[in-house]
Design an enzyme around this catalytic site. Structure first.
Site, short mmCIF file in Angstrom:
data_model
loop_
_atom_site.label_atom_id
_atom_site.label_comp_id
_atom_site.label_asym_id
_atom_site.label_seq_id
_atom_site.Cartn_x
_atom_site.Cartn_y
_atom_site.Cartn_z
N MET A 177 0.88 -1.25 -0.01
CA MET A 177 -0.03 0.02 -0.10
C MET A 177 0.87 1.46 -0.20
SD MET A 177 -3.34 -0.73 2.52
CE MET A 177 -3.98 1.01 2.35
N PHE A 178 0.51 2.47 -0.77
CA PHE A 178 1.12 3.70 -0.64
C PHE A 178 2.38 3.70 -1.57
CE2 PHE A 178 -0.74 3.28 3.63
CZ PHE A 178 -1.48 4.38 3.78
N SER A 179 2.45 2.40 -2.51
CA SER A 179 3.81 2.58 -3.28
C SER A 179 3.39 3.20 -4.56
CB SER A 179 4.07 0.97 -3.65
OG SER A 179 3.13 0.23 -4.24
N CYS A 218 8.68 3.64 4.14
CA CYS A 218 8.64 3.12 5.59
C CYS A 218 7.90 4.05 6.59
CB CYS A 218 9.75 2.15 6.11
SG CYS A 218 9.23 1.60 7.59
N CYS A 224 9.10 -1.26 5.80
CA CYS A 224 10.27 -2.08 5.45
C CYS A 224 10.14 -3.57 6.17
CB CYS A 224 11.61 -1.31 5.42
SG CYS A 224 12.17 -1.40 7.32
N LYS A 246 0.67 2.38 -6.88
CA LYS A 246 0.32 1.61 -7.96
C LYS A 246 -0.87 2.11 -8.69
CE LYS A 246 -0.99 -1.57 -5.02
NZ LYS A 246 -0.38 -0.86 -3.89
N SER A 247 -1.76 2.87 -7.99
CA SER A 247 -3.03 3.49 -8.76
C SER A 247 -2.54 4.76 -9.25
CB SER A 247 -3.97 4.03 -7.57
OG SER A 247 -4.70 2.65 -6.91
N GLU A 260 -6.80 -2.96 -8.12
CA GLU A 260 -6.91 -3.37 -6.81
C GLU A 260 -7.32 -5.01 -7.23
OE1 GLU A 260 -6.25 -2.73 -3.86
OE2 GLU A 260 -6.63 -0.41 -3.74
N VAL A 261 -6.63 -5.51 -8.34
CA VAL A 261 -7.00 -6.93 -8.86
C VAL A 261 -6.78 -7.91 -8.08
CG1 VAL A 261 -4.63 -7.52 -9.77
CG2 VAL A 261 -6.47 -8.33 -11.16
#
Ligand code: ADP
Ligand code: MG
Ligand code: ZN
Length: 200
Positions: free
Chosen positions: A16-18, A143, A181, A20-21, A87-88
């Site tokens: 999460m928060f990386s 992190c 991390c 992706k969207s 969100e696959v």
């Protein structure tokens, strides 16, 4: 370089928060500017911000179609050149066959999702999608605890590491998530259970 003709499968994954969207929106917007017919799908379960847009944590947004099921997704993908699925990891196994069939029929399929769940186990259909994809990107977040490179998602219940299983989470408890991390990820031991897909 993408294949000369036909479709292919791209996977964007990470905690999460990386981003992706954000990356999904960036790729599909570029395709749209190039004059291609694009559509982003998301599982109806994911209504954190909006039911009709994909919204990133930083506020980027793009119109999306919420679908209840994989057959609905397939039915609504007709006539598009590029199909995004955000969100696959929340779809059931049928999404793998659907993504491959779409790619075989000439569609560029971009999927994004969590590679690991909060227990750091491979998340649902993600291993299969990763294995079949022509292109894979694994993103990292910052992190929340140490500022290092976050590759995992920490689930917290009332601010404490969530139990893996075996404990009932009290209704009304505050459920939250952080990017962590490897060193900062905190596990609470319990029997490992296999998560069921939320959207069939
Ligand atoms: P994902 O879809 O992977 O959850 P998003 O695309 O929704 O990610 O959000 C990414 C954005 O979230 C970043 O560009 C940044 O602005 C914001 N953000 C908030 N917390 C963090 C964090 N710990 N690490 C990285 N980005 C974060
Ligand atoms: Mg996202
Ligand atoms: Zn850390």
């Amino acid at each position: 370089m993408p294949p000369q003709r036909g479709g292919w499968l791209e996977v964007i994954c990470g905690p999460m928060f990386s981003g992706k969207s954000e990356e999904m929106i960036r790729r599909l917007r570029r395709a749209e500017i190039a004059g291609q017919r694009v559509v982003i799908f998301k599982p109806r379960i994911d209504d954190r911000y909006d039911t009709t847009d994909v919204v990133s944590h930083a506020g980027a947004r793009m119109r999306a179609v919420s679908v209840e099921s994989v057959p609905e997704l397939v039915a609504r993908s007709a006539g598009h050149d590029v199909i995004g699925i955000d969100e696959v990891q929340f779809f059931d196994r049928a999404v793998v066959d659907a993504a491959l069939a779409l790619a075989d029929s000439g569609v560029r399929v971009v999927v994004s999702g969590l590679d690991q769940d909060f227990r750091r186990l491979p998340f649902g259909v993600m291993p299969d999608l990763l294995a079949h994809a022509e292109f894979v990107d694994k993103l990292q977040a910052v992190c929340h605890r140490c500022g290092g490179t976050a590759t995992t998602t920490q689930r917290l219940v009332d601010g404490r590491p969530a139990p893996y299983s075996g404990e009932t989470i009290v209704v009304g408890a505050l459920d939250s998530y952080e990017a962590r991390c490897r060193d900062c990820h905190e596990a609470r031991q319990g029997d490992l259970i296999v998560a069921e897909p939320l959207v069939a």
